[in-house]
Design an enzyme around this catalytic site. Structure first.
Site, PDB file in Angstrom:
ATOM      1  N   THR A   1      -7.146   2.911   9.208  1.00 32.11           N
ATOM      2  CA  THR A   1      -7.322   3.511  10.546  1.00 32.11           C
ATOM      3  C   THR A   1      -8.374   2.777  11.385  1.00 32.11           C
ATOM      4  O   THR A   1      -8.163   2.559  12.584  1.00 32.11           O
ATOM      5  CB  THR A   1      -7.714   4.998  10.392  1.00 32.11           C
ATOM      6  OG1 THR A   1      -6.757   5.629   9.531  1.00 32.11           O
ATOM      7  CG2 THR A   1      -7.741   5.705  11.729  1.00 32.11           C
TER       8      THR A   1
ATOM      9  N   HIS B   1      -7.953  10.318   4.276  1.00 31.99           N
ATOM     10  CA  HIS B   1      -7.365   9.278   5.130  1.00 31.99           C
ATOM     11  C   HIS B   1      -7.566   9.628   6.612  1.00 31.99           C
ATOM     12  O   HIS B   1      -7.342  10.775   7.003  1.00 31.99           O
ATOM     13  CB  HIS B   1      -5.852   9.181   4.915  1.00 31.99           C
ATOM     14  CG  HIS B   1      -5.441   8.558   3.628  1.00 31.99           C
ATOM     15  ND1 HIS B   1      -4.881   9.258   2.602  1.00 31.99           N
ATOM     16  CD2 HIS B   1      -5.471   7.262   3.213  1.00 31.99           C
ATOM     17  CE1 HIS B   1      -4.585   8.433   1.597  1.00 31.99           C
ATOM     18  NE2 HIS B   1      -4.932   7.221   1.945  1.00 31.99           N
ATOM     19  N   GLY B   2      -7.923   8.633   7.400  1.00 32.85           N
ATOM     20  CA  GLY B   2      -7.956   8.825   8.854  1.00 32.85           C
ATOM     21  C   GLY B   2      -9.370   8.885   9.405  1.00 32.85           C
ATOM     22  O   GLY B   2     -10.352   8.659   8.696  1.00 32.85           O
TER      23      GLY B   2
ATOM     24  N   ASN C   1     -10.138   0.940   0.448  1.00 32.26           N
ATOM     25  CA  ASN C   1      -9.019   0.722   1.370  1.00 32.26           C
ATOM     26  C   ASN C   1      -9.380   1.164   2.788  1.00 32.26           C
ATOM     27  O   ASN C   1      -9.868   2.279   2.983  1.00 32.26           O
ATOM     28  CB  ASN C   1      -7.815   1.567   0.944  1.00 32.26           C
ATOM     29  CG  ASN C   1      -7.171   1.070  -0.325  1.00 32.26           C
ATOM     30  OD1 ASN C   1      -7.751   0.278  -1.052  1.00 32.26           O
ATOM     31  ND2 ASN C   1      -5.965   1.536  -0.584  1.00 32.26           N
ATOM     32  N   VAL C   2      -9.074   0.288   3.743  1.00 37.63           N
ATOM     33  CA  VAL C   2      -9.344   0.623   5.148  1.00 37.63           C
ATOM     34  C   VAL C   2      -8.112   0.319   5.991  1.00 37.63           C
ATOM     35  O   VAL C   2      -7.553  -0.777   5.925  1.00 37.63           O
ATOM     36  CB  VAL C   2     -10.554  -0.178   5.700  1.00 37.63           C
ATOM     37  CG1 VAL C   2     -10.919   0.323   7.095  1.00 37.63           C
ATOM     38  CG2 VAL C   2     -11.757  -0.074   4.773  1.00 37.63           C
TER      39      VAL C   2
ATOM     40  N   HIS D   1      -9.396   5.442  -1.489  1.00 38.75           N
ATOM     41  CA  HIS D   1      -8.606   5.448  -0.251  1.00 38.75           C
ATOM     42  C   HIS D   1      -9.359   6.257   0.805  1.00 38.75           C
ATOM     43  O   HIS D   1     -10.168   7.112   0.478  1.00 38.75           O
ATOM     44  CB  HIS D   1      -7.233   6.087  -0.504  1.00 38.75           C
ATOM     45  CG  HIS D   1      -6.293   5.165  -1.216  1.00 38.75           C
ATOM     46  ND1 HIS D   1      -5.114   4.724  -0.647  1.00 38.75           N
ATOM     47  CD2 HIS D   1      -6.381   4.570  -2.422  1.00 38.75           C
ATOM     48  CE1 HIS D   1      -4.508   3.909  -1.510  1.00 38.75           C
ATOM     49  NE2 HIS D   1      -5.250   3.804  -2.586  1.00 38.75           N
ATOM     50  N   GLY D   2      -9.042   5.956   2.073  1.00 35.15           N
ATOM     51  CA  GLY D   2      -9.708   6.696   3.145  1.00 35.15           C
ATOM     52  C   GLY D   2     -11.030   6.058   3.531  1.00 35.15           C
ATOM     53  O   GLY D   2     -12.021   6.751   3.775  1.00 35.15           O
TER      54      GLY D   2
ATOM     55  N   ASP E   1       0.845  -1.201   0.000  1.00 32.76           N
ATOM     56  CA  ASP E   1       0.000   0.000   0.000  1.00 32.76           C
ATOM     57  C   ASP E   1       0.882   1.254   0.000  1.00 32.76           C
ATOM     58  O   ASP E   1       1.862   1.328   0.754  1.00 32.76           O
ATOM     59  CB  ASP E   1      -0.878  -0.040   1.272  1.00 32.76           C
ATOM     60  CG  ASP E   1      -1.931   1.047   1.278  1.00 32.76           C
ATOM     61  OD1 ASP E   1      -2.355   1.477   0.193  1.00 32.76           O
ATOM     62  OD2 ASP E   1      -2.341   1.448   2.385  1.00 32.76           O
ATOM     63  N   HIS E   2       0.538   2.215  -0.819  1.00 33.49           N
ATOM     64  CA  HIS E   2       1.278   3.487  -0.906  1.00 33.49           C
ATOM     65  C   HIS E   2       2.788   3.285  -1.082  1.00 33.49           C
ATOM     66  O   HIS E   2       3.586   3.930  -0.394  1.00 33.49           O
ATOM     67  CB  HIS E   2       1.014   4.366   0.343  1.00 33.49           C
ATOM     68  CG  HIS E   2      -0.369   4.919   0.371  1.00 33.49           C
ATOM     69  ND1 HIS E   2      -0.771   5.959  -0.442  1.00 33.49           N
ATOM     70  CD2 HIS E   2      -1.461   4.574   1.086  1.00 33.49           C
ATOM     71  CE1 HIS E   2      -2.047   6.222  -0.210  1.00 33.49           C
ATOM     72  NE2 HIS E   2      -2.495   5.391   0.706  1.00 33.49           N
TER      73      HIS E   2
HETATM   74  O1  G3H Z   1      -4.325   3.154   1.908  1.00 27.19           O
HETATM   75  C1  G3H Z   1      -5.000   3.006   2.911  1.00 27.19           C
HETATM   76  C2  G3H Z   1      -6.317   3.620   3.046  1.00 27.19           C
HETATM   77  O2  G3H Z   1      -6.451   4.685   2.192  1.00 27.19           O
HETATM   78  C3  G3H Z   1      -6.721   3.797   4.450  1.00 27.19           C
HETATM   79  O3  G3H Z   1      -7.508   4.901   4.761  1.00 27.19           O
HETATM   80  O4  G3H Z   1      -6.905   5.025   7.152  1.00 27.19           O
HETATM   81  O5  G3H Z   1      -8.878   6.248   6.269  1.00 27.19           O
HETATM   82  O6  G3H Z   1      -8.949   3.806   6.436  1.00 27.19           O
HETATM   83  P1  G3H Z   1      -8.077   4.997   6.239  1.00 27.19           P
HETATM   84 ZN    ZN Z   2      -4.491   5.331   1.210  1.00 25.55          ZN
END
Ligand code: G3H
Ligand code: ZN
Length: 276
Positions: A227, A175-176, A224-225, A202-203, A81-82
Site C-alpha cells: 500500500t 494490510h493497508g 512485505n510492503v 505482512h502489512g 504474493d498471496h
Molecule cells: O503482501 C503484501 C503485504 O502484506 C502488503 O501489506 O499493503 O499493508 O503494505 P501493505
Molecule cells: Zn500480504
C-alpha cells in the site's frame, strides 16, 4: 553472487536483519522498485500479485521485471504474493519466478497443509522457494479475533508437515493504511523459538520504525510492503497532474516510489538497531 531467496532469508534471520518485499503493478512501479534495489545494493523481493497478473498479463509483467533484472547490478527475486490459484502458481513457476507464496490462510489447518504441500511439490524440482501463511492477517477495517492469529504450536506442526521455506505469521499486523496496530510480540517470540525457518510479516505499510526494529529483534526476516508504494505512486502522479505529457506525470510517480523503497530497504537493513 546470486543466492537463493531461501538462503537470503536464512542469512537475514541469522544476522537479525529483514529483507524487503515490494509489490509492483506496472512498468513504472517495477522500474522504481528495481532502481531503489540497485542503488542500495540490497537484494530484495519484487512481488507480483494475482490481481496484477490479471491486470497486466503474466507474460507482460514478468518480461518487464526480467528485463529490468538484466539491466541492474543488484539481485532481486521475482515473487508471487498471496498466490491462491494452483494453475497460476504452476504458470509462475514455469515462467521463472524464484519465489512463490501460497496463501492458504482462509482454509482450515489441514486444507492449508494440503495445498501448501502441493505447491512445495511443484516448486522444489525447480528450486523455487515457497512461503506459506498460517493464521489470518486482516485488512484495514476488518476486526481479526485473537484466535485467528498464528498459534506457535500449530506453526511448528505446519512447518514440519509442509517443509515450506518461510512462514508468514499473523501477530496483529494489518494490510493497508493503518495508524495503529496491536502487535503480539510474545506470540512472535514463541513462534520464533519453535519455528526454525524465516518468518515473514505482512502489512508493512502501517508499521512504525520502532515496530520494524522490534519485529526484527523478535525474529522477523522479511517484511512485505504494498500500500505505501501505491500511495507514493499516486502522490507523485498528482504532483504533475496538469502536465500534458504522461511521461512527466509517471516520472514523478516513479521518483516518489523509489524514495519510499530506498528508505524502507535501509531501515530493514539496520535490523533491530533501526529504532530512530
Ligand atoms: O503482501 C503484501 C503485504 O502484506 C502488503 O501489506 O499493503 O499493508 O503494505 P501493505
Ligand atoms: Zn500480504
Amino acid at each position: 553472487m546470486i543466492i537463493s531467496p531461501k538462503d537470503l532469508l536464512i542469512a537475514a534471520r541469522r544476522n537479525e536483519k529483514a529483507i524487503g518485499h515490494f509489490n509492483v503493478f506496472n512498468f513504472e512501479s517495477a522500474r522504481a522498485v528495481t532502481s531503489a534495489i540497485n542503488e542500495t545494493k540490497k537484494p530484495s523481493f519484487v512481488a507480483i500479485t494475482e490481481t496484477t497478473i490479471h491486470y497486466a498479463g503474466l507474460g507482460v509483467i514478468t518480461s518487464i521485471v526480467k528485463k529490468l533484472a538484466q539491466e541492474l547490478e543488484a539481485d532481486f527475486f521475482m515473487h508471487l504474493d498471496h498466490g491462491k490459484n494452483l494453475e497460476t502458481i504452476k504458470e509462475c513457476i514455469e515462467v521463472g519466478f524464484s519465489s512463490i507464496m501460497i496463501d492458504g490462510s482462509a482454509f482450515h489447518f489441514e486444507e492449508n497443509v494440503d495445498i501448501t504441500k502441493k505447491v512445495v511439490a511443484l516448486a522444489r524440482p525447480k528450486r523455487v522457494s515457497v512461503e506459506a501463511e498460517l493464521g489470518h492477517v486482516g485488512r484495514v477495517g476488518e476486526i481479526v479475533p485473537k484466535h485467528f492469529q498464528t498459534r506457535p504450536d500449530r506453526a511448528e506442526e505446519f512447518v514440519e508437515l509442509t517443509k515450506v521455506d518461510s512462514l508468514a505469521v499473523a501477530v496483529g499486523t494489518i494490510h493497508g493504511l493503518v495508524t495503529k496496530m496491536d502487535i503480539d510480540y510474545q506470540r512472535l517470540k514463541e513462534i520464533f523459538s519453535r519455528v526454525k525457518i524465516p518468518l515473514v510479516i505482512h502489512g508493512g505499510t502501517g508499521l512504525k520504525n520502532r515496530e520494524i526494529a522490534k519485529l526484527i529483534s523478535y525474529g522477523v526476516s522479511k517484511i512485505n510492503v504494498d500500500t505505501a508504494l501505491r500511495i507514493a505512486f499516486m502522490r507523485g502522479m498528482r504532483q504533475n497532474i496538469t502536465e500534458m505529457d504522461p511521461r512527466k506525470v509517471l516520472t514523478s510517480a516513479m521518483d516518489e516510489v523509489k524514495i519510499v523503497v530506498q528508505k524502507l530497504i535501509q531501515r530493514f537493513d539496520k535490523g533491530a538497531g533501526g529504532n530512530e
